[in-house]
Design an enzyme around this catalytic site. Structure first.
Site, mmCIF file in Angstrom:
data_model
loop_
_atom_site.group_PDB
_atom_site.id
_atom_site.type_symbol
_atom_site.label_atom_id
_atom_site.label_comp_id
_atom_site.label_asym_id
_atom_site.label_seq_id
_atom_site.Cartn_x
_atom_site.Cartn_y
_atom_site.Cartn_z
ATOM 1 N N LYS A 14 0.789 -1.236 0.000
ATOM 2 C CA LYS A 14 0.000 0.000 0.000
ATOM 3 C C LYS A 14 0.819 1.284 0.000
ATOM 4 C CE LYS A 14 -1.383 -0.252 4.838
ATOM 5 N NZ LYS A 14 -2.553 -0.318 5.699
ATOM 6 N N GLN B 1 14.241 -4.038 15.474
ATOM 7 C CA GLN B 1 15.589 -3.732 15.958
ATOM 8 C C GLN B 1 16.312 -4.987 16.404
ATOM 9 O OE1 GLN B 1 14.907 -0.943 19.135
ATOM 10 N NE2 GLN B 1 14.498 0.756 17.744
ATOM 11 N N HIS C 216 2.459 -3.800 20.279
ATOM 12 C CA HIS C 216 3.630 -4.182 19.484
ATOM 13 C C HIS C 216 3.369 -5.309 18.492
ATOM 14 C CE1 HIS C 216 7.873 -4.503 18.609
ATOM 15 N NE2 HIS C 216 7.938 -5.762 19.045
ATOM 16 N N GLU D 231 3.143 -12.002 10.598
ATOM 17 C CA GLU D 231 2.312 -11.589 11.743
ATOM 18 C C GLU D 231 0.824 -11.743 11.461
ATOM 19 O OE1 GLU D 231 3.469 -7.809 13.414
ATOM 20 O OE2 GLU D 231 1.802 -7.796 14.827
ATOM 21 N N ARG E 105 4.278 -14.263 22.491
ATOM 22 C CA ARG E 105 5.411 -14.546 21.598
ATOM 23 C C ARG E 105 6.754 -14.367 22.311
ATOM 24 N NH1 ARG E 105 8.535 -10.922 17.941
ATOM 25 N NH2 ARG E 105 7.542 -9.338 19.220
ATOM 26 N N SER F 68 9.452 -13.950 15.701
ATOM 27 C CA SER F 68 8.542 -13.633 14.590
ATOM 28 C C SER F 68 9.270 -13.515 13.256
ATOM 29 C CB SER F 68 7.784 -12.345 14.877
ATOM 30 O OG SER F 68 8.652 -11.401 15.436
ATOM 31 N N LEU F 69 10.464 -12.930 13.259
ATOM 32 C CA LEU F 69 11.183 -12.837 11.984
ATOM 33 C C LEU F 69 11.585 -14.241 11.514
ATOM 34 C CD1 LEU F 69 13.455 -9.628 12.251
ATOM 35 C CD2 LEU F 69 11.132 -9.829 11.421
HETATM 36 C C1 SIN Z 1 12.913 -5.673 20.289
HETATM 37 O O1 SIN Z 1 13.950 -5.396 19.691
HETATM 38 O O2 SIN Z 1 12.771 -5.505 21.486
HETATM 39 C C2 SIN Z 1 11.762 -6.219 19.522
HETATM 40 C C3 SIN Z 1 12.057 -7.574 19.106
HETATM 41 C C4 SIN Z 1 10.787 -8.354 18.887
HETATM 42 O O3 SIN Z 1 9.695 -7.788 18.995
HETATM 43 O O4 SIN Z 1 10.887 -9.559 18.684
#
Ligand code: SIN
Length: 557
Positions: free
Chosen positions: A42, A54, A364, A388, A399, A404-405
């Site tokens: 989008k 991060q 988050h 997600e 989680r 998640s990544l």
């Molecule tokens: C973070 O860097 O604290 C976030 C990492 C995450 O949400 O897995």
């Protein structure tokens, strides 16, 4: 009978979303099926939540770590709601997918880059630690891991002739056969997509559609998520009759920078992995650690525990924020390990080598989503969900940080294998040459912009106040009444007017808010991220029991 039209944009595969899960889906599909792929997004291709990540990617890399230990930490954080097979399936495939990223050109920080003088460790990855992990197992690129990963994926997609990227294209609805009111089994045939620059709706037809639109943090007033995180994928899936699981488990990150001039800036959990301590001002005006009163892992406890502890401390003391103390590290280390966070804090007048960092929790990550198996398959022919947007069973009720990544890397690869294995069948069922056209009301410019922004703000405010870190039955019921009225207004008063990106996002956000509220109401216990003060204990009878919401279908609708 709806008007039909020859399909203008036909592809083998359609991917909605361009973060890590979307672009790795596109690349894996190109690799495994050789078909043509449309990616619709989008905004700009790299305008996504991945770019803001991060911390890093949790993966068993070090010889002192094991898959079993990663599994155990994930299950513990997930509060007896994870699917252990899904967790193991994802964790085990991690090293292979990390190598795939490295081969694409992603660079992860090594120990010598952080100044480790030991020559034996030269070239070894620096592994970080985050909440709930008993081992160091987070691969990272300084404190901008998401941006580095996204950079390499965008470059690979841009140079792949099979992948066609459509920027500034917002998905409105999936074209599912049930949504069209057809008889027989539900099948996804593509999507109606709004081209915000051309100001018109386009029909994308595809044998497979993958929803990879990320999360829904914008449903809450305070969030670490970017503006686009409105829950599009879950709303699209729900309206197409997919099963939606565990939406009550919304994760609040404990540490967002608290500063009037800085919006939504995450202070990574990796800081606590390097010994950062959460503190609160005591009656004597001194900073005092408080997490030892809540969990044996103290400041590095799982995220649900830390966020709830902060919420409790803020309510108990009436203070507006708590503090994260990193002053035990010299400035040189902090600048090397957390260059981005260090610079951002400095801009806000906080030198983290000398000053404690003011922080608060904010929305988050959604642990629930479109229910899928480990191949991202939703159970609707041709429809997949990843990242997600999906609920594979990995996260359970909370989680584990940086899982998640990993999931967003592994599941798209499984999906591409699954599609490649079923390619002949999917091709035989490809969408018909003519599809019903998108119909909405006339193109009258509505005067409802003020109503849109009012509803947008109202949802975010009551979700924060009534469906946040600490819930009660009464608050949830209040939220339910409000969201019903707003959804009715959207449908009755302005969905048929001039279509805009804002309106599409508001509709998705309202749908997802309702799913979160209804899921939270139906869970009569406190577990993981879902804390209801009316049922403060976990109910063992609900161990492993997901909350599922699915629209009933009858062809007359
Ligand atoms: C973070 O860097 O604290 C976030 C990492 C995450 O949400 O897995």
């Amino acid at each position: 009978m709806k008007e039909t039209r020859e399909c203008e944009l036909c592809f083998d595969h359609l991917v909605i979303g361009s973060g890590l899960s979307g672009l790795s889906s596109a690349l894996a599909l190109a690799e495994k099926t050789g078909g043509s792929i449309a990616v619709v997004t989008k905004g700009a291709i790299d305008d996504c939540n991945t770019k803001l990540a991060q911390g890093g990617i949790a993966c068993v890399i070090d010889s002192s770590d094991t898959f079993e230990e990663h599994l155990a930490d994930t299950l513990e954080a997930g509060a007896d709601l994870c699917n252990p097979e899904a967790v193991m399936g994802i964790v085990k495939k991690g090293p292979e997918r990390i190598q795939w990223l490295i081969d694409l050109g992603t660079h992860f920080t090594t120990r010598d880059e952080l100044g480790d003088p030991d020559r034996e460790h030269r070239g070894e990855f620096d592994l970080g630690r985050e909440g709930g992990h008993h081992k160091r197992r987070i691969l990272h690129a300084g404190d901008i891991t998401g941006a580095e990963v996204e950079r390499s994926l965008v470059a690979a997609c841009r140079s792949n002739p099979k992948i066609h990227v459509f920027e500034n294209h917002v998905a409105i609805d999936l074209i599912s056969t049930w949504r069209l009111g057809w008889m027989g089994e539900n099948r996804c045939l593509g999507a109606y997509v709004f081209d915000t620059e051309g100001n018109r709706v386009k029909t994308f037809a595809a044998s497979t559609t993958t929803i990879a639109t990320g999360g829904c943090g914008k449903v809450y007033l305070y969030t670490s998520n970017p503006d686009g995180a409105c829950g599009a994928g879950v709303a699209l899936g729900y309206r197409a009759y997919a099963a939606i699981a565990n939406m009550e488990f919304y994760q609040f990150h404990p540490t967002i920078l608290y500063h009037p001039k800085v919006k939504s800036f995450l202070i990574s959990e990796a800081l606590r992995g390097e010994g950062g301590v959460l503190k609160i001002l005591n009656a004597r005006g001194e900073l005092e650690p408080f997490m030892d009163r809540y969990h044996p892992m103290k400041s590095l406890a799982p995220r649900d525990v830390v966020a709830r502890a902060i919420d409790n401390e803020l309510k108990r003391t009436g203070q507006s924020n708590v503090w994260l103390d990193m002053r035990h590290h010299p400035a040189e280390f902090l600048k090397k390990r957390f260059p981005n966070i260090y610079a951002k804090c400095l801009e806000a007048g906080v030198d983290m080598a000398k000053d404690p960092i003011p922080v608060v929790p904010a929305a988050h990550f959604s642990c629930g989503g479109v229910k899928t198996d480990l191949n991202g398959y939703t159970g609707i022919k041709g429809l997949y969900a990843v990242g997600e947007t999906a609920c594979t069973g990995l996260h359970g009720a909370n989680r584990l940080a940086s899982n998640s990544l990993l999931e967003a890397l592994v599941v798209p690869a499984n999906m591409a294998d699954h599609i490649a294995e079923n390619l002949e069948e999917l091709k035989a069922e490809r969408p018909p040459a003519r599809l019903p056209v998108w119909t909405s009301g006339d193109a009258t410019s509505s005067d409802e912009q003020v109503v849109l922004s009012h509803n947008w703000e109202e949802i975010r405010r009551f979700m924060w106040d009534y469906v946040g870190i600490c819930r009660t039955d009464k608050r949830l019921e209040r939220a339910k009444t409000r969201i019903r009225t707003i959804l009715m207004e959207i449908q009755k008063y302005y969905w048929d007017f001039h279509l805009t990106k804002d309106l599409i996002e508001l509709r998705n956000m309202a749908t997802v808010a309702e799913l979160i509220i209804n899921s939270a109401i139906s869970r009569k216990e406190s577990r993981g991220l879902h804390y209801n003060a009316d049922y403060p204990e976990r109910n063992p009878a609900l161990d492993g029991v997901d909350t599922i919401i699915q629209k009933p279908y009858s062809p007359q609708q």
